[in-house]
Design an enzyme around this catalytic site. Structure first.
Site, PDB file in Angstrom:
ATOM      1  N   SER A 117       0.827  -1.201   0.000  1.00  0.00           N
ATOM      2  CA  SER A 117       0.000   0.000   0.000  1.00  0.00           C
ATOM      3  C   SER A 117       0.860   1.249   0.000  1.00  0.00           C
ATOM      4  CB  SER A 117      -0.911   0.001   1.224  1.00  0.00           C
ATOM      5  OG  SER A 117      -0.149  -0.262   2.378  1.00  0.00           O
ATOM      6  N   HIS A 138      -2.105  -2.949  -6.306  1.00  0.00           N
ATOM      7  CA  HIS A 138      -2.616  -2.646  -4.966  1.00  0.00           C
ATOM      8  C   HIS A 138      -4.123  -2.880  -4.922  1.00  0.00           C
ATOM      9  CE1 HIS A 138      -3.427   0.640  -1.724  1.00  0.00           C
ATOM     10  NE2 HIS A 138      -3.342  -0.550  -1.176  1.00  0.00           N
ATOM     11  N   GLU A 150      -5.111  -0.612  -8.016  1.00  0.00           N
ATOM     12  CA  GLU A 150      -4.165   0.414  -8.453  1.00  0.00           C
ATOM     13  C   GLU A 150      -2.960  -0.287  -9.066  1.00  0.00           C
ATOM     14  OE1 GLU A 150      -3.452   4.439  -5.895  1.00  0.00           O
ATOM     15  OE2 GLU A 150      -3.446   2.610  -4.764  1.00  0.00           O
ATOM     16  N   ASN A 188      -4.163   6.101  -1.324  1.00  0.00           N
ATOM     17  CA  ASN A 188      -3.749   6.415   0.051  1.00  0.00           C
ATOM     18  C   ASN A 188      -3.288   7.861   0.197  1.00  0.00           C
ATOM     19  OD1 ASN A 188      -4.435   4.143   1.537  1.00  0.00           O
ATOM     20  ND2 ASN A 188      -2.657   3.017   0.805  1.00  0.00           N
TER      21      ASN A 188
HETATM   22  N1  3HC Z   1     -14.443 -10.588   2.602  1.00  0.00           N
HETATM   23  C1  3HC Z   1     -15.249 -10.879   1.551  1.00  0.00           C
HETATM   24  N2  3HC Z   1     -16.486 -10.383   1.400  1.00  0.00           N
HETATM   25  C2  3HC Z   1     -16.944  -9.569   2.363  1.00  0.00           C
HETATM   26  C3  3HC Z   1     -16.186  -9.228   3.494  1.00  0.00           C
HETATM   27  C4  3HC Z   1     -14.889  -9.779   3.595  1.00  0.00           C
HETATM   28  N3  3HC Z   1     -14.075  -9.494   4.610  1.00  0.00           N
HETATM   29  N4  3HC Z   1     -16.920  -8.403   4.276  1.00  0.00           N
HETATM   30  C5  3HC Z   1     -18.100  -8.233   3.651  1.00  0.00           C
HETATM   31  N5  3HC Z   1     -18.106  -8.934   2.507  1.00  0.00           N
HETATM   32  C6  3HC Z   1     -19.189  -8.985   1.520  1.00  0.00           C
HETATM   33  C7  3HC Z   1     -20.413  -9.664   2.079  1.00  0.00           C
HETATM   34  O1  3HC Z   1     -20.356 -11.064   1.903  1.00  0.00           O
HETATM   35  C8  3HC Z   1     -21.498  -9.040   1.233  1.00  0.00           C
HETATM   36  O2  3HC Z   1     -21.524  -9.683  -0.030  1.00  0.00           O
HETATM   37  P1  3HC Z   1     -22.916  -9.865  -0.843  1.00  0.00           P
HETATM   38  O3  3HC Z   1     -23.465  -8.478  -1.068  1.00  0.00           O
HETATM   39  O4  3HC Z   1     -22.499 -10.540  -2.108  1.00  0.00           O
HETATM   40  O5  3HC Z   1     -23.794 -10.691   0.030  1.00  0.00           O
HETATM   41  C9  3HC Z   1     -21.019  -7.604   0.984  1.00  0.00           C
HETATM   42  O6  3HC Z   1     -19.592  -7.649   1.227  1.00  0.00           O
HETATM   43  C10 3HC Z   1     -21.655  -6.605   1.929  1.00  0.00           C
HETATM   44  O7  3HC Z   1     -21.374  -7.055   3.246  1.00  0.00           O
HETATM   45  P2  3HC Z   1     -22.329  -6.796   4.498  1.00  0.00           P
HETATM   46  O8  3HC Z   1     -23.738  -6.665   4.020  1.00  0.00           O
HETATM   47  O9  3HC Z   1     -22.019  -7.815   5.535  1.00  0.00           O
HETATM   48  O10 3HC Z   1     -21.798  -5.463   5.131  1.00  0.00           O
HETATM   49  P3  3HC Z   1     -21.806  -4.000   4.573  1.00  0.00           P
HETATM   50  O11 3HC Z   1     -22.880  -3.736   3.600  1.00  0.00           O
HETATM   51  O12 3HC Z   1     -21.686  -3.192   5.791  1.00  0.00           O
HETATM   52  O13 3HC Z   1     -20.416  -3.924   3.756  1.00  0.00           O
HETATM   53  C11 3HC Z   1     -18.131  -3.526   3.528  1.00  0.00           C
HETATM   54  C12 3HC Z   1     -19.205  -4.250   4.335  1.00  0.00           C
HETATM   55  C13 3HC Z   1     -18.104  -4.083   2.104  1.00  0.00           C
HETATM   56  C14 3HC Z   1     -16.806  -3.840   4.204  1.00  0.00           C
HETATM   57  C15 3HC Z   1     -18.457  -1.993   3.484  1.00  0.00           C
HETATM   58  O14 3HC Z   1     -18.634  -1.506   4.774  1.00  0.00           O
HETATM   59  C16 3HC Z   1     -17.382  -1.170   2.803  1.00  0.00           C
HETATM   60  O15 3HC Z   1     -17.339  -1.088   1.586  1.00  0.00           O
HETATM   61  N6  3HC Z   1     -16.520  -0.516   3.618  1.00  0.00           N
HETATM   62  C17 3HC Z   1     -15.444   0.321   3.108  1.00  0.00           C
HETATM   63  C18 3HC Z   1     -14.308  -0.547   2.698  1.00  0.00           C
HETATM   64  C19 3HC Z   1     -13.175   0.265   2.183  1.00  0.00           C
HETATM   65  O16 3HC Z   1     -13.193   1.470   2.063  1.00  0.00           O
HETATM   66  N7  3HC Z   1     -12.091  -0.451   1.874  1.00  0.00           N
HETATM   67  C20 3HC Z   1     -10.856   0.172   1.429  1.00  0.00           C
HETATM   68  C21 3HC Z   1      -9.956   0.288   2.584  1.00  0.00           C
HETATM   69  S1  3HC Z   1      -8.439   1.080   2.146  1.00  0.00           S
HETATM   70  C22 3HC Z   1      -7.487  -0.185   1.587  1.00  0.00           C
HETATM   71  O17 3HC Z   1      -7.832  -1.343   1.590  1.00  0.00           O
HETATM   72  C23 3HC Z   1      -6.136   0.207   1.082  1.00  0.00           C
HETATM   73  C24 3HC Z   1      -5.061  -0.068   2.056  1.00  0.00           C
HETATM   74  O18 3HC Z   1      -3.853   0.228   1.436  1.00  0.00           O
HETATM   75  C25 3HC Z   1      -5.151   0.724   3.303  1.00  0.00           C
END
Ligand code: 3HC
Length: 289
Positions: A117, A138, A150, A188
């Protein structure tokens, strides 16, 4: 391209392996001991089972994907790969050592990609004899859900390598964007000051953690507020990225807020340790306090 080798079976590596197996790739998923790869495979199976239960995936597609996943502790297995994606811990020395060994094992044509990242791609590529076939890919957490990859070109990355990585991202069902090898790349670079401002707002008592997160969720339509997102990503990871950005850009917008450093010093890394800005139960669910 058919054969992928994913080094590191943590959250990101297992998410990448799951996504690739579902999309028809043969995937070796490697970590240093059997119990780690075993746990990763169990969690992938659980997630696929839940997709089947929800009617979003055919049972045969799940079974075929699982059959394409090969858990391993062997580095030598990378000798069969067309492309390697490294997703181990964010530590330059550990990554450099791993890439050196992979470089000696992999075929000359194999592309080495890092899911880092924040660590400079050019710096890792220099540890290998193939900096032209070295690139950043990424992914975002949770990998099976987040549509972005990315693609980061290092100083020596060839156009052919960029084209192959773009093709692979699309074949994985993701939308790629390309970035130069610059601190924090694109996402990021934007995310860190946003999360840091939220932490400063909390420190200054401008709002409660709930107010701050609700503000981003309801006012900006973000799926998670910045504090819950930092807990989700890992406060240790966020701190590491802040430090890399600050070292690379010398801009106070990227300096780690003291509260963040203090939480990490206390061992509160967010969801994975059960405590960060919020508290979490053993299943990762948020507890009300
Ligand atoms: N692994 C796989 N699938 C997952 C999961 C996981 N850990 N967590 C949730 N899911 C799936 C669920 O199975 C569900 O799938 P479906 O719609 O096909 O049934 C879908 O995601 C939605 O899950 P939920 O209904 O349980 O929960 P939410 O609607 O609250 O969504 C979330 C959960 C997808 C994590 C949502 O809150 C989200 O998009 N959050 C923001 C995530 C984000 O911004 N990520 C980027 C972080 S920065 C990064 O990664 C970069 C690094 O360098 C820092």
């Amino acid at each position: 391209m058919k054969q992928l080798y994913v080094a590191g079976a943590g959250l990101m590596g297992s998410g990448i392996a799951q996504t690739a197996a579902i999309r028809g790739f043969d995937v070796s998923l490697r970590d240093v001991d059997d119990s780690i790869v075993g746990r990763a495979l169990d969690s992938i199976k659980k997630r696929l089972d839940s997709q089947v239960a929800k009617g979003k995936l055919e049972a045969t597609a799940r079974d075929e994907a699982v059959a394409r996943l090969h858990p391993t502790t062997s580095l030598e297995a990378a000798g069969r790969a067309d492309l390697v994606i490294e997703a181990i811990t964010e530590n330059f020395e550990a990554k450099r050592e791993l890439f050196k060994r992979l470089d000696a094992i992999c075929r000359d044509t194999t592309i080495l990609a890092s899911n880092t990242s924040s660590i400079p791609i050019t710096r890792m590529a220099a540890a290998t004899r193939r900096p032209d076939r070295f690139i950043g890919m990424h992914f975002f957490n949770p990998v099976p859900v987040m549509p972005l990859v990315e693609i980061i070109r290092g100083r020596e990355t060839s156009e052919q390598t960029v084209a192959t990585a773009l093709e692979l991202a699309s074949a994985l069902g993701k939308t790629p964007i390309t970035s130069l090898d610059y601190p924090g790349f694109i996402v990021n670079r934007m995310l860190v000051p946003f999360v840091n401002e939220a932490i400063h707002a909390l420190t200054e008592g401008i709002g409660t953690r709930e107010d701050i997160d609700q503000g981003a969720r309801l006012g900006l339509h973000h799926p998670m507020g910045p504090l819950e997102l930092a807990d989700f990503v890992g406060l240790d990871t966020h701190l590491y990225i802040c430090d890399v950005l600050y070292e690379g850009l010398h801009d106070p917008r990227f300096a780690a807020p003291p509260l963040l450093r203090q939480l990490v010093d206390a061992g509160h890394f967010g969801r994975k340790t059960g405590r960060g800005f919020y508290r979490y139960g053993p299943d990762g669910g948020r507890l009300t306090e």
